[in-house]
Design an enzyme around this catalytic site. Structure first.
Site, mmCIF file in Angstrom:
data_model
loop_
_atom_site.group_PDB
_atom_site.id
_atom_site.type_symbol
_atom_site.label_atom_id
_atom_site.label_comp_id
_atom_site.label_asym_id
_atom_site.label_seq_id
_atom_site.Cartn_x
_atom_site.Cartn_y
_atom_site.Cartn_z
ATOM 1 N N HIS A 88 -30.738 18.407 -3.669
ATOM 2 C CA HIS A 88 -30.233 19.436 -4.571
ATOM 3 C C HIS A 88 -28.753 19.140 -4.796
ATOM 4 O O HIS A 88 -27.962 19.118 -3.850
ATOM 5 C CB HIS A 88 -30.440 20.822 -3.974
ATOM 6 C CG HIS A 88 -31.872 21.229 -3.919
ATOM 7 N ND1 HIS A 88 -32.415 21.978 -2.891
ATOM 8 C CD2 HIS A 88 -32.904 20.981 -4.774
ATOM 9 C CE1 HIS A 88 -33.699 22.188 -3.112
ATOM 10 N NE2 HIS A 88 -34.024 21.590 -4.254
ATOM 11 N N GLU A 91 -25.848 21.003 -3.140
ATOM 12 C CA GLU A 91 -25.839 21.092 -1.679
ATOM 13 C C GLU A 91 -25.236 19.785 -1.171
ATOM 14 O O GLU A 91 -25.925 18.792 -0.993
ATOM 15 C CB GLU A 91 -27.255 21.338 -1.157
ATOM 16 C CG GLU A 91 -27.825 22.674 -1.647
ATOM 17 C CD GLU A 91 -29.292 22.876 -1.341
ATOM 18 O OE1 GLU A 91 -29.870 22.077 -0.561
ATOM 19 O OE2 GLU A 91 -29.886 23.834 -1.874
ATOM 20 N N HIS A 218 -30.253 19.449 3.432
ATOM 21 C CA HIS A 218 -30.029 20.487 2.438
ATOM 22 C C HIS A 218 -28.904 21.404 2.900
ATOM 23 O O HIS A 218 -28.230 21.144 3.894
ATOM 24 C CB HIS A 218 -31.315 21.287 2.206
ATOM 25 C CG HIS A 218 -32.379 20.541 1.481
ATOM 26 N ND1 HIS A 218 -32.848 20.915 0.235
ATOM 27 C CD2 HIS A 218 -33.076 19.431 1.813
ATOM 28 C CE1 HIS A 218 -33.785 20.066 -0.155
ATOM 29 N NE2 HIS A 218 -33.951 19.155 0.789
ATOM 30 N N GLU A 317 -31.467 22.270 7.031
ATOM 31 C CA GLU A 317 -30.534 23.145 6.319
ATOM 32 C C GLU A 317 -29.270 23.193 7.173
ATOM 33 O O GLU A 317 -29.287 23.675 8.308
ATOM 34 C CB GLU A 317 -31.126 24.543 6.148
ATOM 35 C CG GLU A 317 -32.442 24.571 5.383
ATOM 36 C CD GLU A 317 -32.259 24.440 3.879
ATOM 37 O OE1 GLU A 317 -31.108 24.571 3.415
ATOM 38 O OE2 GLU A 317 -33.263 24.223 3.176
#
Length: 503
Positions: A88, A91, A218, A317
């Site tokens: 992404h 990110e 991410h 994440e």
């Protein structure tokens, strides 16, 4: 004149060293190639810089740096690992961490750091800092603070929803009681949307390189996420959807979260949500989550890896702030450094070995490796098989326990070996378990000469009849659980997916 020349050379070397020194900031797409090339120039014997088969929509190369004792090729008994960042585009922390990781590994190797030297000597490591350079450019050009701007590629497609949906195939197989849970790409007969060039590049990469373990980086929360990412029922949140390797995936996720400085802390605060409320603190559950239990993702890269290849992938994440300020980047590196290195060692978890023809000694490529968990008296089939690769070598990630491991290959008698997997020590390679499969056409003669289960007063006809029945049982056992896997050889063909033409 000689003194002047020496001074000039010295000044140039200082300037080159200064130019090579890693600087904490948000690096442009052009600077990615420069940084990776500088790492290669400093460590040419153990690195290789290459780009994937496709470029981004706007034509930006997708660069990868490889660390290996013999860069550029697969080596037998050395597992393949990959990190992908910036899927992404907005990110960005993973992108900067992976650039620093490449820089750090080169410096540590040159300094003789034993852990990094051992890691590079025993593992082939691929690092791609940015899968979505176009999205990053948009995010950067607009201040890198919007929660969604720059997330997608230049065709406004979320790349983590753009892979063929193999979850629906495997869930359909489960409902039909079909025992086929791996290497499912050849069962794709339609696509919900065109495959983007960035996605296609990674798919071809996955099909070409026999990855064993990987992670994609991410941002937006702080948790290690593991398969399945899509729920079986289609429920959007709250449905824990386990894979056959749920125990192993939990171990892999914990191997990262517990080495991160903050991810597994139960007293930290949850990330703020779009509505301004504090989100759930995943530290209360060790800093890990099943993907579908968090929220269901259709067409994600994580599950695609697991269901199309031998690769076990998790999603990391890395923090609440998708685009941290420059002055926080080094702090985030220190938070993640140990975890990033430790996770690469997990490619050596479990067992590895080779599968060869017992008569010719030739490697048996695409042999099926099936595992039954018999720890503490249980008898649980792990219905996710992997296959041997280029040189007949295979790699099977397993947590500590007792297993029965079976190798099978068309035209050969399967072999089952009991295996005890012990807890992994630091910097320890996987346990070696090799298979020598007897060809069926010579198996009967071999058994007649060597089987000691039959009394010597049996007639020859009785021996032959008993041995033929014995062989039938072997063949039936080989075919019943693995019938669908004999299509595995077709996976070696070049990747060809039907996509819609752009208007």
């Amino acid at each position: 004149m000689r003194v002047a020349a020496v001074l000039v050379a010295w000044a140039l070397s200082l300037a080159a060293a200064a130019a090579d020194k890693f600087e904490w900031r948000h690096h442009t797409n052009e600077e990615i190639e420069q940084i990776l090339t500088n790492v290669y120039r400093r460590c040419p014997n153990v690195t290789n810089v290459y780009e994937l088969s496709e470029r981004s929509v706007r034509g930006v190369p997708l660069f990868v740096i490889e660390f290996s004792s013999k860069p550029g090729r697969h080596q037998k008994f050395k597992p393949e690992f990959k990190y992908i960042g910036n899927m992404h585009g907005n990110e960005v922390l993973g992108r900067e961490l992976l650039l620093k990781l490449a820089d750090y590994m080169c410096d540590a190797y040159l300094a003789g750091d034993e852990e990094i030297v051992d890691l590079i000597q025993s593992t082939r490591i691929h690092i791609m800092p940015s899968m979505n350079p176009d999205g990053w450019q948009l995010a950067y050009d607009t201040g890198c603070q919007h929660y969604l701007r720059g997330r997608s590629n230049n065709n406004s497609i979320d790349l983590n929803r753009n892979f063929p949906n193999l979850d629906r195939i495997v869930f359909g197989n489960e409902q039909a009681h079909i025992d086929h849970n791996n290497h499912l790409l050849d069962m794709v007969d339609r696509l919900t949307e065109p495959i983007q060039p960035e996605t296609k590049a990674v798919m071809r990469w996955i099909m070409k390189v026999p990855f064993v373990l990987s992670a994609n980086l991410h941002g937006g929360d702080l948790v290690a996420n593991y398969p399945y990412d899509e729920s079986r029922s289609g429920q959007e949140t709250g449905e824990y959807t386990s894979s056959p390797d749920d125990e192993t995936f939990r171990h892999l996720a914990l191997s990262y979260s517990t080495r991160h400085s903050n991810m597994s802390r139960s007293d930290r605060r949850g990330c703020l949500q779009l509505d301004g409320k504090e989100g759930y603190n995943f530290g209360r559950q060790g800093g890990i989550t099943n993907g579908a239990a968090w929220y269901s993702v259709e067409g994600g890269m994580q599950d695609f890896n697991y269901l199309s290849s031998n690769d076990f992938e998790i999603t990391l994440e890395l923090g609440c702030d998708k685009c941290p300020s420059i002055d926080r980047l080094e702090h985030e590196w220190n938070q993640n450094k140990k975890a990033l290195i430790h996770f690469m060692w997990q490619a050596h978890l479990g067992i590895k070995g080779e599968v060869v023809d017992a008569v010719s000694g030739e490697p048996l490529v695409n042999s099926v490796i099936h595992v039954k968990n018999v720890t503490d008296g249980q008898s649980t089939e792990i219905n996710h098989d992997i296959t041997s690769v280029h040189n007949g070598d295979y790699y099977r990630l397993l947590t500590p326990g007792t297993y029965e491991v079976t190798a099978s290959h068309p035209g050969h008698i399967p072999e089952t070996i009991p295996v005890k997997v012990f807890p992994q020590e630091d910097r320890q390679e996987a346990q070696r378990v090799d298979f020598r499969l007897m060809p069926i056409n010579v198996g009967i003669d071999h058994l007649l000469l060597n089987d000691k289960d039959y009394e010597s007063d049996q007639s020859y006809d009785e021996m032959v009849r008993n041995q033929v029945n014995y062989m039938k049982k072997y063949v039936q056992n080989m075919l019943r659980p693995h019938r669908s896997h004999f299509r595995a050889k077709r996976l070696a063909r070049p990747l060809e997916l039907r996509t819609h033409k752009r208007s």
